[in-house]
Design an enzyme around this catalytic site. Structure first.
Site, PDB file in Angstrom:
ATOM      1  N   GLY A 140      -8.843   4.828   6.168  1.00 54.35           N
ATOM      2  CA  GLY A 140      -7.695   3.932   6.249  1.00 54.35           C
ATOM      3  C   GLY A 140      -6.840   4.099   7.481  1.00 54.35           C
ATOM      4  N   ARG A 269       0.118  -0.480  12.208  1.00 54.77           N
ATOM      5  CA  ARG A 269      -0.562   0.709  11.708  1.00 54.77           C
ATOM      6  C   ARG A 269      -1.681   1.111  12.659  1.00 54.77           C
ATOM      7  NH1 ARG A 269       0.839   1.899   6.581  1.00 54.77           N
ATOM      8  NH2 ARG A 269      -1.063   3.083   6.191  1.00 54.77           N
ATOM      9  N   HIS A 441      -3.436 -32.148 -12.695  1.00 52.54           N
ATOM     10  CA  HIS A 441      -2.047 -32.542 -12.474  1.00 52.54           C
ATOM     11  C   HIS A 441      -1.211 -32.136 -13.683  1.00 52.54           C
ATOM     12  CE1 HIS A 441       1.386 -34.992 -11.252  1.00 52.54           C
ATOM     13  NE2 HIS A 441       1.435 -35.437 -12.505  1.00 52.54           N
TER      14      HIS A 441
END
Length: 462
Positions: A140, A269, A441
């Site tokens: 990560g 990041r 709808h």
């Protein structure tokens, strides 16, 4: 020591998904994770806790601004910040425990600790060394800061600290007008903070559709956020309880200062590859500090793969998940695939923002002959009924073939509606294909159909 077919380093969205898919494909699999819980940044201190706070603060906003309009009258609710944080933590716990259950279900070994790769085919966790035919790096990313800005996670915080402040600040400065800054800035603005966003560029949400950028900034201003654009932050001066953000305007080099109780650094990041031993292993890196991989997520070291935020591409949890599944398929001898042209991005403000595929700017740069179908949520009955008529759906299609090239939505449930466009693009659909498909709808998704109609003879309710 144990022997595995595959070891995944990192238990975030990319890593845990990869481990589960590997196990489903019959490979003996382990996942290395040093946190006390699985799920990585996303589940623990990122996507999930931030969405909990966004939801809670949005309910407060509705109570304060819209309940009375609907005949729901009474005192506005007060905020118990500690209880709100407990709710957030409950959400996190449910999700992380769910991943742990999935590991047990799929017979995946959780190697608790921080991993390194002393040599190809080996992963060290603590004092133990395990062998694996295949190693997948899925460690990560971490928050990046700016020169002259020291993060202490108390006064000057990243997204991690911003999710767990001891109290709501009176004044908050957000450095960076990207996804993280706008989402968390929205949370605290709804909770009563005076929020100022300082951005280096001249527009918010860099890289997104220009119409979306202008509309979202206008709406956020109405919600109480202030913006200082084209400003380069020079430094942040801290005391025990306050901070001063010093910046310089790019247009004239004038300098200014903003006082704050809390400063949120949301400037992006960077890949988290510390202590993996990649240099000694000889893993090739890119100029931006990412792990270099080929078209099958393989590094230059045999048997070592990488996915998610540590490699090139958008730092998105779902992109990492896709790569996790694909590289697992690849390792198992199958054909893993990720369509990088159809990866949606979402901002969970109110209204939500979602996009996929090309922007008008990118199509112009490539010289593509395109057309635009656009429909405002003011023409959508459901959206108006819930006070969310601001925003629009914008579809970009090839002018000659009508094939959908991209879409940009700002409005209610945009993050869910974008997937209709994603599926359409995966199947090479035309705007007319969407326009001729019956939509229930009243739903928000009718706006997608209307935008598709606008690519042809015209929307009905425009």
């Amino acid at each position: 020591m144990a022997n595995y077919d595959a070891i995944v380093i990192g238990g975030g969205p990319g890593g845990y998904v990869c481990a589960i898919r590997l196990a489903q494909l019959g490979l003996k699999t382990a996942c290395v994770e040093g946190r006390e819980t699985l799920g990585g940044t996303c589940l623990n201190v990122g996507c999930i806790p931030s969405k909990a706070l966004l939801h809670a603060s949005h309910q407060l906003h509705e109570a304060e601004h819209n309940f009375a309009k609907m005949g729901l009258k009474g005192k506005s609710p007060s905020v118990d910040w500690d209880q709100m944080k407990s709710y957030k933590q409950d959400v996190v716990d449910q999700n992380t425990k769910g991943i742990e259950f999935l590991f047990k279900k799929n017979k995946i070994d959780w190697l608790k600790g921080w991993g390194s790769i002393p040599e190809a085919g080996k992963v060290k966790v603590g004092d133990e060394v395990h062998t694996a035919k295949n190693i997948v790096i899925a460690t990560g990313s971490e928050a990046s800061s700016l020169p002259g800005v020291e993060v202490d996670e108390k006064i000057v915080v990243t997204s991690t600290g911003a999710l767990d402040l001891p109290k709501t600040p009176k004044k908050m400065v957000v450095i960076g007008a990207g996804v993280i800054g706008l989402e968390l800035g929205s949370v605290y603005a709804r909770l009563g903070a005076e929020v100022t966003v300082v951005e280096f560029l001249d527009e918010i949400t860099p890289g997104m559709d220009k119409d979306v950028q202008k509309t979202l900034q206008r709406i956020l201003k109405k919600q109480g956020l202030s913006f200082v654009m084209g400003a380069a932050v020079q430094s942040v001066d801290k005391t025990k309880t306050k901070a001063k953000v010093n910046y310089k305007l790019r247009k004239d080099d004038s300098e200014a200062t903003i006082d704050a109780d809390v400063v949120l650094v949301a400037t992006g990041r960077r890949p988290f590859v510390d202590n993996l031993g990649l240099d000694a292993l000889g893993v090739k890196m890119t100029e931006r500090g990412q792990i270099a991989t080929d078209g099958h997520w393989a590094t230059n070291v045999d048997g070592v793969y990488a996915i998610g935020d540590v490699i090139e591409g958008p730092m998105l949890a779902h992109k990492a998940e896709d790569e996790g599944m694909a590289v697992a398929e690849q390792i198992a001898g199958k054909s893993g695939h990720v369509n990088y042209d159809v990866i949606p991005g979402v901002i969970y403000t109110a209204p939500e923002v979602a996009s996929v595929g090309a922007t008008e700017q990118s199509l112009k740069e490539k010289g593509v002959n395109y057309k635009v179908g656009k429909f405002s949520f003011m023409g959508n009955a459901r959206a108006k009924a819930v006070f969310q008529g601001e925003g629009f759906v914008k579809i970009l299609a090839d002018k000659d073939t009508d094939r959908v090239l991209g879409a940009h939505i700002i409005g209610p449930a945009a993050g869910d509606m974008i997937h209709e466009i994603c599926v359409a693009m995966e199947f090479g659909a035309s705007a007319q294909d969407i326009a001729l498909t019956c939509h229930a709808h009243p739903t928000y998704s009718e706006a997608v159909r209307e935008a598709a109609l606008a690519c042809g003879d015209g929307a009905i309710h425009a």
